[in-house]
Scaffold this active site. Structure first.
Site, PDB file in Angstrom:
ATOM      1  N   ASP A  58     -14.058  26.508 -50.132  1.00 59.86           N
ATOM      2  CA  ASP A  58     -15.521  27.054 -48.730  1.00 59.86           C
ATOM      3  C   ASP A  58     -15.051  27.698 -47.162  1.00 59.86           C
ATOM      4  OD1 ASP A  58     -17.585  25.803 -49.901  1.00 59.86           O
ATOM      5  OD2 ASP A  58     -17.504  24.499 -49.140  1.00 59.86           O
ATOM      6  N   GLY A  59     -13.691  27.239 -47.385  1.00 61.07           N
ATOM      7  CA  GLY A  59     -12.494  27.610 -46.330  1.00 61.07           C
ATOM      8  C   GLY A  59     -12.620  29.192 -46.092  1.00 61.07           C
ATOM      9  N   ASN A 124     -18.317  24.867 -38.185  1.00 60.94           N
ATOM     10  CA  ASN A 124     -17.788  23.240 -38.734  1.00 60.94           C
ATOM     11  C   ASN A 124     -18.024  22.237 -37.810  1.00 60.94           C
ATOM     12  OD1 ASN A 124     -18.645  22.980 -41.378  1.00 60.94           O
ATOM     13  ND2 ASN A 124     -16.551  22.921 -42.216  1.00 60.94           N
ATOM     14  N   HIS A 151     -11.229   6.438 -25.624  1.00 63.10           N
ATOM     15  CA  HIS A 151      -9.450   5.768 -25.339  1.00 63.10           C
ATOM     16  C   HIS A 151      -9.191   6.370 -26.790  1.00 63.10           C
ATOM     17  CE1 HIS A 151      -6.458   4.811 -23.968  1.00 63.10           C
ATOM     18  NE2 HIS A 151      -6.532   3.268 -23.840  1.00 63.10           N
ATOM     19  N   ASP A 153      -7.687   8.927 -30.672  1.00 63.36           N
ATOM     20  CA  ASP A 153      -6.572   9.944 -30.953  1.00 63.36           C
ATOM     21  C   ASP A 153      -7.583  10.998 -31.088  1.00 63.36           C
ATOM     22  OD1 ASP A 153      -4.906   7.488 -31.476  1.00 63.36           O
ATOM     23  OD2 ASP A 153      -4.957   8.339 -33.758  1.00 63.36           O
ATOM     24  N   TYR A 166     -15.436  16.686 -41.446  1.00 68.32           N
ATOM     25  CA  TYR A 166     -15.047  15.828 -40.800  1.00 68.32           C
ATOM     26  C   TYR A 166     -14.780  14.819 -40.080  1.00 68.32           C
ATOM     27  CZ  TYR A 166     -10.654  14.901 -38.427  1.00 68.32           C
ATOM     28  OH  TYR A 166      -9.030  13.713 -38.765  1.00 68.32           O
ATOM     29  N   LEU A 168     -18.508  13.432 -40.772  1.00 67.81           N
ATOM     30  CA  LEU A 168     -18.945  12.045 -41.833  1.00 67.81           C
ATOM     31  C   LEU A 168     -17.193  11.236 -42.586  1.00 67.81           C
ATOM     32  CD1 LEU A 168     -20.830  12.088 -43.745  1.00 67.81           C
ATOM     33  CD2 LEU A 168     -19.609  12.897 -45.544  1.00 67.81           C
ATOM     34  N   ALA A 188     -10.084   6.769 -33.881  1.00 62.71           N
ATOM     35  CA  ALA A 188      -9.478   6.196 -33.784  1.00 62.71           C
ATOM     36  C   ALA A 188      -9.467   4.905 -32.839  1.00 62.71           C
ATOM     37  CB  ALA A 188      -7.857   5.842 -34.462  1.00 62.71           C
TER      38      ALA A 188
END
Lengths: 267, 267
Positions: A58-59, A124, A151, A153, A166, A168, A188
């Protein structure tokens, strides 16, 4: 029919087999490693391929879609991918489908990401993410509906196409491909703000970060930024799939979401 | 200006104060308990109110929105609600805003739910849910994009408006009000299929259940069903809010999502 072929480096052997099979039926304009550019030919319109075949994962399809203007077909080893509707073992079917143009033309809209380090296009997602050694950062997301703060990551801005990638994995919903919306999913985040925010595709958002963070577009790190503007791009990409392989099938096969579970234990 | 007032039974005392204050400025057409019907007047067009005020909570506003054709203003005790832009202590401001028609007209689209027990309109959501004593059921969701299956206790179909209600409690995303999509969120689904599915508002979906389950529309149990059809309704509802109170503010105030957190610890 004029066809181009791009392959992922480690797929060169099976890609050559695809090339050999296709060239007895079609006019193969080029056969290139997907890290190379689209061949430049000046003043020769007839060089334009009608379809480009991507042999890889896929990449590779993502990379190829950004190089070409015509529709792309993904051919993959092992299992089918979201962007790869044919297996390496199905080249005879692919040749038949090409001869009869027996495809679903799957058009997807993409995002335009403007930053200090350039303008990029995300099929994507575009990810703003701190380095491991960096402290947690503050994100400010401005749009017509108001301003939201995270706030966290990092922040993933994804298209409906990217909602099964990603975003998901970070807890986001599955957005059907033809929904006119994109989503922001924090990575996060503090204070339980883990949910995705689904935003109309008519919005133009501005994201400001309290510190320089990496900008990653469709998996490629493109630089360090403190500010990006994201909006729907006017360009549309086109994937060709066999008629049997639609979006819900790929979601069910790849993720197992929404799959039928028969009472007798078989699937 | 012609105004109607509906109040929740236990709000009758403060509602009477609202009535007294308003009637010295406006023509109050009716003052009724929200469990009563919209007053029927035959052949008297002038009876139509230009705005109806709901005194109670968000649930009262939902009920009132379904009774009337004109815009609705929510007045609430305690804290502001998603649908309630004025506090009981802000009646003077409300009178000023009414005189100058100083409002945001917040238009929201709703869902039409067709079933064996009737046709219903959902501003927030339609829930298909098994009883406590019932075994887990199978849901089949059919749409243009394919068919999805859920083995779960229930299924919540919600509008963007309802995305911050029950669907959010089940793990769904926050969908901005003007997104042209609705979502399905399974309740306690088997095999990790907990994610919401975001569906374009142009879709008409059919949900079939393996057993009779309760259909709950905007919190009201309306009957037992085995099959429902859901699509966007052509009707739009209109909420009036003060200009200072937009959607992102209510999300931040009510849920704490996307709120700014200052470094010094204050908010």
């Amino acid at each position: 029919m004029k066809i181009g072929i791009f392959y992922r480096t480690d797929y060169v052997v099976p890609a050559k087999e695809v090339y050999e099979k296709l060239k007895s039926h079609f006019d193969i304009l080029f056969f290139k490693d997907s890290s190379e550019n689209f061949p430049e030919v000046v003043d020769d319109k007839t060089f334009e391929p009608q379809v480009v075949i991507s042999v890889g994962g896929d990449g590779t399809v993502l990379r190829v879609l950004k190089k070409v203007k015509c529709p792309v077909i993904g051919v993959k080893a092992g299992r089918l991918g979201f962007f790869s509707g044919y297996l390496l073992s199905e080249i005879d079917k692919l040749i038949e489908d090409l001869k009869n143009w027996n495809f679903v033309e799957d058009k997807r809209w993409i995002l335009r990401v403007e930053s200090q380090v350039g303008v990029f296009f995300a099929i994507n997602d575009a990810v703003l993410q701190k380095d491991v050694s960096q402290k947690i950062v503050d994100f400010t997301v401005e749009m017509t509906d108001g301003t939201f703060y995270y706030h966290a990551d990092g922040l993933v801005v994804s298209t409906p196409t990217g909602s099964s990638a990603y975003a998901l994995a970070l807890g986001g919903p599955i957005i059907l491909p033809n929904v006119e919306a994109f989503e922001i999913t924090p990575m996060a985040p503090q204070f339980l703000a883990t949910r995705s925010l689904v935003i109309p595709s008519t919005e133009k958002i501005k994201i400001t970060v309290s510190d320089m963070v990496s900008l990653v577009v469709d998996g490629d790190v493109v630089g360090k930024v403190k500010e990006v503007y994201v909006r729907k791009c006017s360009k549309v990409i086109t994937l060709l799939r066999p008629k049997s392989y639609d979006f819900s099938t790929s979601i069910k096969e790849k993720i197992g979401y929404g799959k039928r579970l028969l009472k007798n234990g078989s699937e």
